[in-house]
Scaffold this motif. Structure first.
Motif, PDB file in Angstrom:
ATOM      1  N   PHE A   1      40.166 -13.141  -1.308  1.00  0.00           N
ATOM      2  CA  PHE A   1      40.916 -14.494  -1.920  1.00  0.00           C
ATOM      3  C   PHE A   1      39.975 -15.531  -2.093  1.00  0.00           C
ATOM      4  N   GLN A   2      40.071 -16.098  -1.023  1.00  0.00           N
ATOM      5  CA  GLN A   2      38.923 -17.782  -0.734  1.00  0.00           C
ATOM      6  C   GLN A   2      37.588 -16.970  -1.668  1.00  0.00           C
ATOM      7  N   ARG A   3      37.356 -16.048  -1.633  1.00  0.00           N
ATOM      8  CA  ARG A   3      35.645 -15.366  -1.550  1.00  0.00           C
ATOM      9  C   ARG A   3      35.900 -15.526  -3.107  1.00  0.00           C
ATOM     10  N   PHE A   4      37.014 -14.519  -4.029  1.00  0.00           N
ATOM     11  CA  PHE A   4      37.371 -14.891  -5.286  1.00  0.00           C
ATOM     12  C   PHE A   4      36.749 -15.995  -5.987  1.00  0.00           C
ATOM     13  N   LEU A   5      38.101 -17.162  -5.094  1.00  0.00           N
ATOM     14  CA  LEU A   5      37.996 -18.893  -5.563  1.00  0.00           C
ATOM     15  C   LEU A   5      36.595 -18.754  -5.597  1.00  0.00           C
ATOM     16  N   ARG A   6      36.298 -19.067  -4.429  1.00  0.00           N
ATOM     17  CA  ARG A   6      35.200 -19.578  -4.965  1.00  0.00           C
ATOM     18  C   ARG A   6      33.516 -19.189  -5.661  1.00  0.00           C
ATOM     19  N   ASP A   7      34.022 -17.803  -5.817  1.00  0.00           N
ATOM     20  CA  ASP A   7      32.761 -16.879  -7.215  1.00  0.00           C
ATOM     21  C   ASP A   7      33.664 -17.594  -8.506  1.00  0.00           C
ATOM     22  N   THR A   8      34.533 -17.412  -8.910  1.00  0.00           N
ATOM     23  CA  THR A   8      35.100 -17.838 -10.145  1.00  0.00           C
ATOM     24  C   THR A   8      35.767 -19.539 -10.161  1.00  0.00           C
ATOM     25  N   PHE A   9      35.719 -20.070  -9.104  1.00  0.00           N
ATOM     26  CA  PHE A   9      36.269 -21.587  -9.603  1.00  0.00           C
ATOM     27  C   PHE A   9      34.904 -22.261  -8.967  1.00  0.00           C
ATOM     28  N   VAL A  10      35.374 -24.274  -9.604  1.00  0.00           N
ATOM     29  CA  VAL A  10      34.728 -24.734  -8.705  1.00  0.00           C
ATOM     30  C   VAL A  10      35.226 -25.556  -7.986  1.00  0.00           C
ATOM     31  N   GLU A  11      34.746 -26.177  -6.542  1.00  0.00           N
ATOM     32  CA  GLU A  11      35.390 -26.357  -5.450  1.00  0.00           C
ATOM     33  C   GLU A  11      34.785 -27.778  -4.920  1.00  0.00           C
ATOM     34  N   ARG A  12      36.248 -28.491  -4.434  1.00  0.00           N
ATOM     35  CA  ARG A  12      35.244 -29.625  -4.738  1.00  0.00           C
ATOM     36  C   ARG A  12      36.585 -30.896  -3.494  1.00  0.00           C
ATOM     37  N   ASP A  13      35.829 -31.159  -2.283  1.00  0.00           N
ATOM     38  CA  ASP A  13      36.717 -31.366  -0.878  1.00  0.00           C
ATOM     39  C   ASP A  13      37.869 -30.504  -0.764  1.00  0.00           C
ATOM     40  N   GLY A  14      37.328 -28.964  -0.648  1.00  0.00           N
ATOM     41  CA  GLY A  14      38.125 -28.555  -0.462  1.00  0.00           C
ATOM     42  C   GLY A  14      39.505 -28.060  -1.273  1.00  0.00           C
ATOM     43  N   MET A  15      39.585 -28.567  -2.216  1.00  0.00           N
ATOM     44  CA  MET A  15      40.088 -28.056  -3.857  1.00  0.00           C
ATOM     45  C   MET A  15      38.896 -27.438  -4.474  1.00  0.00           C
ATOM     46  N   PHE A  16      40.096 -26.239  -5.900  1.00  0.00           N
ATOM     47  CA  PHE A  16      39.496 -25.416  -6.420  1.00  0.00           C
ATOM     48  C   PHE A  16      39.693 -26.041  -8.167  1.00  0.00           C
ATOM     49  N   PHE A  17      39.163 -26.092  -8.848  1.00  0.00           N
ATOM     50  CA  PHE A  17      39.365 -27.114 -10.299  1.00  0.00           C
ATOM     51  C   PHE A  17      38.595 -25.998 -11.285  1.00  0.00           C
ATOM     52  N   THR A  18      39.516 -25.974 -12.556  1.00  0.00           N
ATOM     53  CA  THR A  18      38.354 -25.453 -13.852  1.00  0.00           C
ATOM     54  C   THR A  18      36.954 -26.269 -13.859  1.00  0.00           C
ATOM     55  N   ALA A  19      35.809 -25.479 -14.562  1.00  0.00           N
ATOM     56  CA  ALA A  19      35.390 -26.185 -14.869  1.00  0.00           C
ATOM     57  C   ALA A  19      34.658 -27.536 -15.213  1.00  0.00           C
TER      58      ALA A  19
END
Length: 911
Positions: free
Chosen positions: A720-738
């Motif tokens: 799941f963490q790989r999926f998050l990094r491949d699909t969304f944008v990470e900032r300060d340990g959090m994930f966002f849409t572009a």
């Protein structure tokens, strides 16, 4: 006792107020497509219809206990029914049609959507005219609720509250119509600062339900228009008649003349000395003028034997109770202090012979039992106290004879008046203050100011050793003035619907409401039905508490019962809420287990939690003010029902197990969740990380949603963490849409100071580290720490029992004289660790004893106790105990903890 005088004006009914705001309509009224010449005709028609429907309605879960006539008399249909309301869907259909007119006028949007929760912390005090007009066990100030309604809804929307209490959600819904008052100005300013625009003012509609007839009666009066002219005239008439009939009971001697009006009288327990066996007055012996307070140790006036409150046995007396025509054995009270008014002055003194003779006369005065509540107290936790300590088994025993007579006469006049609904609102606001549960405010008694009557001890049916008998005559004017002050802020038309109903089952169509704000019971905090048994006995309609959602050992309601029933409630909420819409849950409890129950119940039925914020009601309850374990801040859970689009994805996924389909559904879920999380939270000019955007919380939400929809988990945590990094944008340990990432970067540049992501508390060890981080800069009280602790608490490993916050504090930290916890220095920390180890080993011993039983299973254990116990057994080479306990604890707990598994593997190889 010497006299004291206080300057005060004569009591006034407040009838000099000239402002006449909206009243019930005198002309034609139209409701649900039917037109009537006036509200009386409307009421008569719908009461007949309600009576016809009652046999069918009685089959609905949660129907109250009461006769048809009493339920009909209490109701004001179709707007308010003292039972499940059969017209809910008719109102919903009418309100939905009104939305089209509002859209045509540009007052609402057809594509309205809320993509982020209201994440700002709310602070709103209780001291406003609406809040103080009528007391209740718990109440959220309506200006606080307004913020959430304005954020999540638009004009014309339909709001639901299944645990409405006194109906503040309904008041807030109508208060959202634009008007000029300080709340609107304050809220507008907050919205401009936090979201960059003003709120969309306009009236909303609310459906408010509660299991309690008492609560719903209050709610109805808060949410219906008041005919001020009629209220004043009827109150004045009844007040004059009551004075004529009951005034003699509240007189006393002043300058040897029977004059004056008694404001209140203090009574005292009579105690029995266990040494000499003689009776003495507790007030005279224990109350000290010199110490200006109550003595911890005091003497028997006869034998000088030393006593404490615990050793001085209360005296009981056997008397004839003409209300129930039986002999009873009840606590013995005697009058000790009285306060009365003469020419605007309050005078305090001891009772005279005239006052004692008057009380004897009152005891012999007949009472009309038709207009008093002859009802046994229900079986319960709170009701046991007056039974055991006072000998009170009936509701009427909570009143002095004088107040009971006055209340019965007042009740009869209200019942037969031209305006019984609003007058009953005043009456129920009085009857609690007319009981023997009222306490002496010791500090004010000795130092003056603020009045003596400290009220009753909230959340109990406790009768103190010094009950304050407050005059019924004195209260009427006070309650009227409070209602008149609140009236300008209350609804001036019938726009909300109120009912007595269980939150477990609503007579509403699926997907029928736009927003839910709810403040449900939390565990064993308050036993509402038991506490409401006194006022409901007067109303003659009482709570059916069979499905009351609480923990109560006396009712056989365990934590598991509470969890299951809350799950049913949220399941019903999920059903009636429209897809893509929001629910706000207000939470107030110090127990982590209840917090976990609530979150589990919310997510298990399909809701997705987006944010947890705090609500500060400022003035706390008695317990939150006087104890270090109670908290003054509540928590607000914001969650939403998935959109139709996302639900359609899952429906498609059910048709196929194709990996690509599963991936698309996972992506759709996370994307919808991210778009509904706050991009950033700004408090006190600091940027706070959004914990719901962390991988752990996102994964927890994903698991909950897939399980709720009957699907297997699509991927493990690392995938799941790989999926998050491949699909969304990470900032300060959090994930966002572009798109959100761009917004986040802009906001971070504007407010560079950042409060880092929280350390989640998923185990006891996490909790210790979390507390060390919180306390590193300054000591803090339990009240400071608890709301933040709840927000960062996550589900532990299966089988692990995380101790309560207070236990972790006591075992790992120290407390200063201001009740603030701090990190101990190295030497003290070593001592604490030794004490903590002994406690953990004692707890581990209980697991050993359970494991030694032939079929003993350990369903849940404290992980730190297991680690400490295994370590101790290892050092003592007691490998058999490690294996025995390891075989009996949940295997997930053993196999998922590296420390336990290491000890277990070694022990297995050694035996």
């Amino acid at each position: 006792m010497s006299k004291k005088t206080y300057n005060s004006g004569e009591p006034s009914l407040g009838l000099e107020l000239e402002e006449e705001t909206a009243t019930e309509q005198k002309g034609p009224v139209t409701v649900l497509g039917l037109t009537f010449s006036n509200d009386d005709e409307r009421r008569e028609y719908f009461r007949a219809e309600l009576r016809r429907k009652l046999p069918e309605l009685r089959n609905i879960e949660g129907f109250p206990i009461g006769e048809d006539d009493d339920i009909i008399a209490l109701s004001d249909p179709p707007y308010y029914t003292a039972c499940p309301n059969p017209w809910l869907n008719d109102f919903i259909a009418e309100w939905e049609a009104e939305k089209k007119d509002l859209e045509a006028k540009g007052l609402r949007k057809t594509d309205f959507e809320v993509t982020e929760p209201y994440s700002a912390d709310v602070s709103e005090g209780k001291n406003n005219p609406v809040y103080t007009a009528h007391t209740y066990h718990t109440k959220v100030p309506h200006p606080a609720i307004m913020r959430y309604i304005l954020h999540y809804t638009q004009p014309g929307d339909i709001i639901f509250d299944g645990f409405c209490g006194t109906g503040m959600t309904g008041v807030a819904a109508q208060a959202c119509a634009k008007s000029n008052n300080e709340w609107h100005s304050k809220i507008e300013s907050e919205f401009v600062n936090s979201v960059g625009h003003k709120p969309k003012w306009g009236k909303r509609h609310a459906i408010c339900g509660d299991l309690s007839p008492y609560a719903s009666m209050i709610s109805n009066n808060y949410n219906s228009p008041t005919d001020i002219s009629l209220l004043k005239s009827e109150t004045q008439r009844i007040m004059n008649e009551l004075k004529d009939e009951c005034g003699w009971m509240y007189t006393t001697l002043h300058d040897n003349k029977p004059i004056g009006c008694i404001n209140y009288m203090v009574w005292s327990d009579v105690a029995i000395c266990q040494n000499c066996g003689k009776e003495f007055i507790y007030w005279d012996s224990a109350m000290s003028k010199e110490k200006e307070g109550l003595l911890d140790n005091f003497e028997c006036p006869y034998c000088k034997c030393s006593h404490t409150k615990a050793t001085a046995k209360r005296s009981f007396q056997t008397v004839y109770d003409d209300v129930i025509d039986d002999v009873v054995n009840v606590i013995k009270h005697v009058p000790v202090v009285m306060v009365y008014t003469v020419k605007g002055k309050h005078i305090e003194r001891e009772p005279l012979a005239y006052d004692i003779d008057l009380l004897k006369k009152i005891d012999q005065h007949p009472i009309d039992t038709k207009y008093i509540p002859i009802q046994l107290l229900p079986e319960g936790y709170n009701t046991e106290q007056p039974k055991k300590t006072q000998g009170y088994f009936y509701v009427h025993q909570f009143y002095t004879r004088r107040n009971l007579i006055a209340l019965s006469i007042l009740f009869k006049k209200i019942y037969e008046s031209k305006y019984p609904s609003k007058l009953m609102f005043l009456f129920t606001a009085m009857i609690g203050r007319s009981t023997k549960m009222q306490r002496v405010h010791i500090n004010n008694y000795f130092h003056g100011g603020g009045g003596w009557n400290a009220g009753n001890l909230k959340g109990t049916l406790y009768i103190p050793p010094f009950p304050v008998e407050t005059s019924v005559l004195e209260q009427i004017g006070d309650k009227l003035r409070l209602l008149l002050k609140a009236e300008p802020y209350l609804p001036h038309s019938f726009d909300n619907v109120i009912q007595v109903a269980s939150a477990l089952k609503q007579n509403m169509y699926t997907n029928s409401v736009d927003y839910i704000f709810t403040d449900p019971p939390f565990g064993a905090n308050i036993n509402y039905s038991e506490l409401n048994s006194l006022p409901e006995a007067w109303l003659r309609v009482t709570t059916n508490n069979e499905t009351e959602v609480i923990e109560n050992s006396a009712q056989g309601k365990s934590p598991a019962f509470y969890h299951n029933e809350m799950q049913k409630c949220f399941s019903e909420y999920y059903r009636i809420l429209k897809p893509g819409r929001w629910m706000t849950v207000e939470f107030s409890n110090t127990k982590a287990s209840v917090w976990n129950f609530i979150q589990s119940a919310i997510t298990s039925v399909g809701f997705i939690i987006a944010n947890v914020a705090s609500l500060d009601k400022k003035q706390g309850s008695y317990k939150s003010v006087t104890t270090t374990t109670a908290v003054k801040q509540d928590l607000i859970i914001s969650c939403f029902k998935p959109s139709e689009k996302l639900l359609a994805h899952f429906e498609n996924m059910r048709q196929s197990d194709d990996n690509q389909n599963i991936f698309v559904s996972t992506q759709s879920f996370i994307e919808e969740l991210l778009t509904r999380l706050p991009v950033i939270i700004v408090n006190e000019k600091k940027t706070t990380a959004v914990v719901e955007r962390s991988p752990k919380i996102l994964y927890d939400r994903l698991i909950a949603f897939f399980v709720q929809n009957g699907r297997q988990i699509p991927m493990d945590a690392s995938e799941f963490q790989r999926f998050l990094r491949d699909t969304f944008v990470e900032r300060d340990g959090m994930f966002f849409t572009a798109e959100q990432a761009i917004k986040y970067d802009d906001l971070r540049r504007q407010i560079p100071e950042m409060v880092s992501l929280a350390l989640f508390v998923g185990s006891e060890a996490d909790g210790v580290q979390w507390l060390k981080r919180e306390l590193v800069d300054k000591p803090q009280t339990y009240q400071d720490l608890q709301p933040k602790w709840m927000q960062d608490l996550v589900a532990p490993k299966k089988g692990d029992a995380i101790p309560e916050l207070m236990q972790i504090l006591e075992e790992n930290f120290l407390k200063n004289e201001d009740s603030q916890w701090y990190i101990p220095d190295a030497e003290n920390e070593a001592d604490l660790e030794k004490v903590r180890t002994r406690r953990l080993l004692r707890e581990f011993k209980t697991y050993v004893e359970a494991a030694e039983k032939p079929k003993g299973r350990i369903k849940e254990a404290r992980l730190e106790a297991l680690r400490t116990g295994f370590k101790n057994c290892y050092q003592e080479k007691d490998f058999a105990t490690i294996v025995r306990v390891g075989d009996r604890i949940p295997q997930s707990l053993l196999t998922e903890d590296d420390v336990l598994l290491q000890y277990y593997d070694i022990a297995t190889n050694r035996i």
